[in-house]
Design an enzyme around this catalytic site. Structure first.
Site, PDB file in Angstrom:
ATOM      1  N   THR A 255     -20.079  -1.757   2.763  1.00 56.34           N
ATOM      2  CA  THR A 255     -19.041  -1.011   3.487  1.00 56.34           C
ATOM      3  C   THR A 255     -19.095   0.476   3.126  1.00 56.34           C
ATOM      4  O   THR A 255     -18.907   1.341   3.989  1.00 56.34           O
ATOM      5  CB  THR A 255     -17.655  -1.577   3.129  1.00 56.34           C
ATOM      6  OG1 THR A 255     -17.658  -2.969   3.426  1.00 56.34           O
ATOM      7  CG2 THR A 255     -16.561  -0.906   3.928  1.00 56.34           C
TER       8      THR A 255
ATOM      9  N   HIS B 177     -21.767   2.098   5.073  1.00 56.09           N
ATOM     10  CA  HIS B 177     -21.326   2.371   6.460  1.00 56.09           C
ATOM     11  C   HIS B 177     -20.480   3.642   6.504  1.00 56.09           C
ATOM     12  O   HIS B 177     -20.621   4.467   7.411  1.00 56.09           O
ATOM     13  CB  HIS B 177     -20.474   1.215   6.996  1.00 56.09           C
ATOM     14  CG  HIS B 177     -21.209  -0.076   7.163  1.00 56.09           C
ATOM     15  ND1 HIS B 177     -22.464  -0.152   7.713  1.00 56.09           N
ATOM     16  CD2 HIS B 177     -20.856  -1.348   6.856  1.00 56.09           C
ATOM     17  CE1 HIS B 177     -22.850  -1.424   7.730  1.00 56.09           C
ATOM     18  NE2 HIS B 177     -21.899  -2.165   7.206  1.00 56.09           N
TER      19      HIS B 177
HETATM   20 ZN   LIG Z   1     -17.270  -4.719  -0.794  1.00 57.31          ZN
END
Ligand SMILES: [Zn+2]
Ligand SMILES: [Zn+2]
Length: 342
Positions: A40, A43
Site C-alpha cells: 500500500t 501505491h
Molecule cells: Zn500493509
C-alpha cells in the site's frame, strides 16, 4: 517531529517536520520504534490509480509498525505509558453487524491506518486504542512491526488444515513467504512457492519452502502436474493479485481442494469457474487482514514457539530520511520486508 508525508498528487513523498500529534480520548500516542513498508505504501508513493482513488492529501502514511506508549487518552484503561505495542491497521467502527459478531476486520465502516487516517512513518503516531496489540516482552519492535503482514499469512493458512497436505503459494513477497512458513510449521507434506524474481525465490527457500518455481522460466501448471503426478495441490494460496496467475492457481488445485484468495486484482477477473472450481467442488476462501484478535494470538504463539524465526524475512533497514531509496527498492519486488527506524 520528523515525518514522511504524501502532500502532492504525483510520484514521490516529502520528508518534513510536523507538530507532535494530539490524541483523542480513545487514542494512544506512541513513539514509533520500527515501521515496515507495505505494498500500500508503494501505491501511495507511486500515486497510482489505487492511491488516487482512496487518499485525501496531505497524508502521513505507513501503517505496519511497533511502538512505545507515550500517553493515553482519558477513556483508555488497558494501556499505559511505557507499554510496547504493535498496530492492527484495520480500525473498526465497533457498532455494525460485523463488529458485533466477531468480524471487526470486515467492519462495514472500517478505516485503515495510513490510508484513511494518519499513519506512522514518523517519530510519533496516534494509535486508536482499539487497534493496539500489547507486544510480548520477548518480541522485538522490528518483529512487532511485521506482525501485521505476518498475520495475513497466518489468517490465510487458518482457512485450511495444512497437516499432511500439499501446499502451493503463488507469490513469494513477505506475506507469501509467511504463509509458506506457517504451512511448513503446520505439518504440510511439502510447500511450493511461486514467484518471478530470483531474490524472492531464494528467500523462500532459505525460510524453508521445499520447492520454488520461477514462473518466468517454467510452466507452473505443468510443473505441478509433474510433481503431484497429476493429483494436483490440496491447498492453493493466491497472493500475487495478478489476473493471469489466479487462473493458473485454480488449474493446479486438486478436486475437492481448498483455494485461498488474498491478492488484490485491479478490476474484474475472468475465471473458468465450471472446470476449475465447480466441477472440482473447490472450497474458495477470500481473506483480508487479520481476525481481531484471533489471528494475533495465533501469530504470537507461532513466534513464541521458537519454531519460526521471522527475522530473516526482514532483508533491509533504512533511516526514514532515506525514504526514496527504500521505497524504490521496495518497488523492485526483489526484497523481503524493508523496515524504517524513525
Ligand atoms: Zn500493509
Ligand atoms: Zn463496524
Amino acid at each position: 517531529m520528523k515525518a514522511l508525508i504524501k502532500d502532492k498528487p504525483a510520484r514521490g513523498a516529502t520528508f518534513t517536520d510536523l507538530p507532535t500529534p494530539q490524541i483523542g480520548d480513545n487514542d494512544i500516542l506512541v513513539r514509533v520504534c520500527a515501521a515496515a513498508i507495505c505494498g500500500t505504501d508503494i501505491h501511495i508513493y507511486q500515486w497510482n490509480e489505487y492511491a488516487a482513488s482512496r487518499i485525501k492529501l496531505p497524508l502521513l502514511f505507513g501503517h505496519e509498525y511497533a511502538a512505545e506508549v507515550v500517553e493515553v487518552g482519558k477513556n483508555v484503561t488497558n494501556f499505559k505509558k511505557g507499554d510496547r505495542v504493535a498496530a492492527e491497521t484495520h480500525v473498526p467502527c465497533g457498532h455494525c453487524y460485523q463488529c458485533a459478531t466477531g468480524l471487526q476486520h470486515i467492519c462495514e465502516d472500517m478505516k485503515i491506518l495510513g490510508v484513511h487516517m494518519d499513519g506512522a512513518f514518523s517519530e510519533y503516531a496516534i494509535l486508536p486504542a482499539v487497534c493496539a496489540w500489547k507486544l510480548d516482552p520477548s518480541i522485538s519492535y522490528e518483529i512487532g512491526a511485521t506482525m501485521e503482514p505476518f498475520g495475513i499469512g497466518v489468517h490465510a493458512m487458518s482457512k485450511t488444515k495444512p497437516a499432511g497436505q500439499k501446499v502451493i503459494v503463488f507469490g513469494c513477497g513477505p506475506i507469501g513467504i509467511y504463509a509458506q512458513m506457517v504451512a511448513k510449521l503446520s505439518g504440510a507434506e511439502y510447500v511450493i512457492g511461486v514467484d518471478i524474481t530470483k531474490e524472492r525465490l531464494d528467500l523462500a527457500r532459505t525460510m524453508g519452502t521445499d520447492i520454488v518455481l520461477n514462473a518466468k522460466e517454467v510452466d507452473v501448471v505443468d510443473e505441478v502436474d509433474g510433481i503431484t503426478k497429476g493429483f494436483g495441490m490440496d491447498i492453493v494460496v493466491e497472493l500475487t493479485g495478478n489476473k493471469a496467475v489466479v487462473n493458473d492457481a485454480t488449474k493446479t488445485l486438486r478436486r475437492g481442494g481448498d483455494i485461498v484468495l488474498v491478492g488484490l486484482y485491479a478490476g474484474a477477473v475472468e475465471l473458468d469457474l465450471v472446470n476449475n472450481v465447480i466441477y472440482k467442488e473447490a472450497n474458495v476462501y477470500g481473506v483480508t487482514g487479520r481476525i481481531m484478535w484471533d489471528t494475533w494470538w495465533a501469530a504470537q504463539s507461532m513466534i513464541l514457539s521458537g519454531k519460526m524465526d521471522l527475522n530473516p524475512v526482514i532483508t533491509h533497514h533504512f533511516d526514514l530520511k532515506d525514504y526514496d531509496e527504500a521505497l524504490q527498492l521496495a518497488e523492485s519486488a526483489r526484497t523481503g520486508k524493508i523496515v524504517f527506524k524513525p
